[in-house]
Design a protein around this motif. Structure first.
Motif, short mmCIF file in Angstrom:
data_model
loop_
_atom_site.label_atom_id
_atom_site.label_comp_id
_atom_site.label_asym_id
_atom_site.label_seq_id
_atom_site.Cartn_x
_atom_site.Cartn_y
_atom_site.Cartn_z
N UNK A 14 0.82 -1.21 0.00
CA UNK A 14 0.00 0.00 0.00
C UNK A 14 0.85 1.26 0.00
N UNK A 15 1.98 1.22 0.69
CA UNK A 15 2.87 2.38 0.72
C UNK A 15 3.39 2.68 -0.68
N UNK A 16 3.78 1.63 -1.40
CA UNK A 16 4.27 1.82 -2.76
C UNK A 16 3.17 2.37 -3.67
N UNK A 17 1.95 1.88 -3.48
CA UNK A 17 0.83 2.36 -4.29
C UNK A 17 0.58 3.84 -4.04
N UNK A 18 0.57 4.26 -2.78
CA UNK A 18 0.31 5.66 -2.46
C UNK A 18 1.42 6.57 -2.99
N UNK A 19 2.65 6.10 -2.93
CA UNK A 19 3.77 6.89 -3.47
C UNK A 19 3.62 7.05 -4.99
N UNK A 20 3.26 5.95 -5.65
CA UNK A 20 3.09 6.01 -7.11
C UNK A 20 1.91 6.90 -7.47
#
Length: 376
Positions: A246-252
Motif C-alpha cells: 500500500x505504501x508503494x501504491x500511495x507513493x506512485x
C-alpha cells in the motif's frame, strides 16, 4: 479422477500454479482439492515458513543467497550430511498428515513446492501412498535444491526442456522429467489484441507502453524507476502494479498526480487482469519470479528484470538472459538506458519476441492436465 494438490505458503507463485492446474483439471472433469501441507501439521511451522521466507528474502539477502548456494552446489552430499529442518518436521508430522490424505483418497497428488514433495516422499518411504501417483512441479527456471532428494515422487515437471541436462547432472533420471513448462492460468493463453486490451484499460494503443510489477508484495521501487524513465524523451505509458504494498501504491499515486510531463502513469494495487496488461504492453519491468516469467512468456512480452531475490530468482535471470529473452537492470545498466536501447532498436524487440515464442510453453497447464488424466 480425484486429484489432490499440495502447496506451501512461501510467496504467491506456488499457490497461483496450484490454482492454474487445479482449475484446468476441474474444467476437464476431475475432482480437485488443494491443501497447504503445513496448515495441517503445525500453524507455527506454516507461519514461520511464510514470514521467514518474506523476511529473509527481503532483509537478509546475503545470508539467504549463501544458504541457497550451499544447498544447491552440494546437492546430495549436503543433504546426506544430516537431516535438514524440513525433513525433521516432515518426519514428525507424517503420520498426522497421512490421516488427512486418507480423508481425500486421491488418485494423484501434485506438489507445487519442494517441501510438499518431501512430505510425499516421506510418506512413500513409509508405504503410506503405495497406490497413489505423484508429480512434483518446479516453479522456477532452475532446479531448486532438494528436488533431487525426492526419488519416490514419480515425475517432476520442469519449466523447459533446456533444463533437462542440469536436472540429469543433479541426479534426476531423464525418464522422470516432464518438461511441460510452468502451469499458468489459461487466460494467459487466450488471444487478446493490443487494441482490445488498451480499450479495457483506457489507454492509447499506439503509445509505447511499459508494465511495471514488483511481485505480489510490490518490492520494486516503482517511483524511482518511473522518475528515471520519464527523462529519456519518449512519451511512455506506465502501467504500475504495486501488489499488496500500500505504501508503494500511495507513493506512485502521489507521483502520478503531480507529474506534468509527456508520459502517463496509471498506478494499481493487487490486480486480477495482468493478462490484459501484458497484452497492452511492449515490455514488462519486473522481478523475475517463475510465475511472472511464465506469464510473460505465454504473452510473448519482452522482459527487463529487476531486483531478483537471491537464489531461485537469480537462476531465473541466468536462464532468461543467457537464452536471449530478457535483460538484467544493474547499477551499470540502469533502467532508463535499458528502455531507451530497447525502444530505439525495434529489431531487438522482434528478435526477443521470436526467441520467447520458440522457448515458451503457453500450453503447459493443459499438457500437464491431460497427462494427469491420461495416466494409467
Amino acid at each position: 479422477m480425484r486429484v489432490l494438490i499440495l502447496s506451501v505458503t512461501a510467496g504467491f507463485g506456488h499457490h497461483a500454479t496450484a490454482k492454474a492446474i487445479g482449475d484446468m483439471l476441474t474444467a476437464k472433469g476431475a475432482e480437485v482439492h488443494t491443501l497447504d501441507v503445513y496448515a495441517y501439521i503445525s500453524h507455527l511451522v506454516k507461519t514461520t515458513i511464510d514470514k521467514g521466507y518474506l523476511f529473509s528474502s527481503k532483509h537478509m539477502q546475503t545470508l539467504y543467497r549463501l544458504v541457497y548456494q550451499l544447498a544447491e552446489n552440494n546437492g546430495q552430499s549436503y543433504l546426506s550430511a544430516g537431516p535438514n529442518v524440513i525433513n525433521i518436521v516432515n518426519a514428525l508430522g507424517a503420520s498426522k498428515f497421512a490421516k488427512v490424505l486418507a480423508g481425500y483418497a486421491p488418485d494423484v497428488i501434485l506438489c507445487t513446492h519442494v517441501f510438499a514433495a518431501q512430505m510425499v516422499d516421506e510418506l512413500k518411504k513409509r508405504r503410506k501412498l503405495d497406490d497413489i501417483k505423484t508429480i512434483g512441479i518446479v516453479t522456477d527456471y532452475t532446479l531448486h535444491p532438494y528436488w533431487e532428494d525426492v526419488p519416490r515422487v514419480q515425475y517432476i515437471v520442469t519449466a523447459s526442456e533446456l533444463l533437462t541436462y542440469r536436472c540429469v547432472q543433479r541426479g534426476i533420471p531423464e525418464s522422470r522429467i516432464l518438461p511441460f513448462g510452468i502451469p499458468v492460468h489459461p487466460k494467459f493463453n487466450q488471444p487478446l489484441s493490443r487494441e482490445d486490451a488498451a480499450s479495457q484499460l483506457g489507454i492509447d494503443p499506439k503509445r509505447p507502453t511499459l508494465l511495471l510489477m514488483g511481485g505480489s508484495m510490490g518490492y520494486a521501487d516503482n517511483v524511482k524507476n518511473i522518475e528515471k524513465l520519464t527523462q529519456i524523451g519518449l512519451p511512455l505509458q506506465f502501467l504500475v502494479v504495486c501488489g499488496n504494498n500500500k505504501k508503494q501504491f500511495l507513493r506512485t499515486e502521489h507521483f502520478a498526480s503531480r507529474y506534468e510531463g509527456a508520459c502517463t502513469v496509471k498506478p494499481y494495487g493487487f490486480v486480477n487482469n495482468v493478462e490484459v496488461m501484458m497484452s497492452a504492453a511492449d515490455c514488462i519491468v519486473s522481478k523475475p519470479g517463475g510465475l511472472t516469467v511464465s506469464e510473460a512468456l505465454a504473452k510473448n512480452l519482452p522482459m527487463l528484470l529487476v531486483d531478483p531475490i537471491p537464489g531461485h530468482e537469480e537462476r531465473n535471470v541466468d536462464f532468461l538472459v543467457n537464452n536471449g529473452m530478457g535483460a538484467l537492470i544493474t547499477k551499470h545498466f540502469p533502467i532508463d538506458e535499458a528502455v531507451y536501447q530497447l525502444f530505439r532498436n525495434p529489431a531487438r524487440l522482434e528478435t526477443v519476441r521470436r526467441t520467447m515464442k520458440a522457448i515458451a510453453h503457453p500450453d503447459a497447464t493443459e499438457r500437464l492436465a491431460d497427462f494427469v488424466l491420461g495416466w494409467q
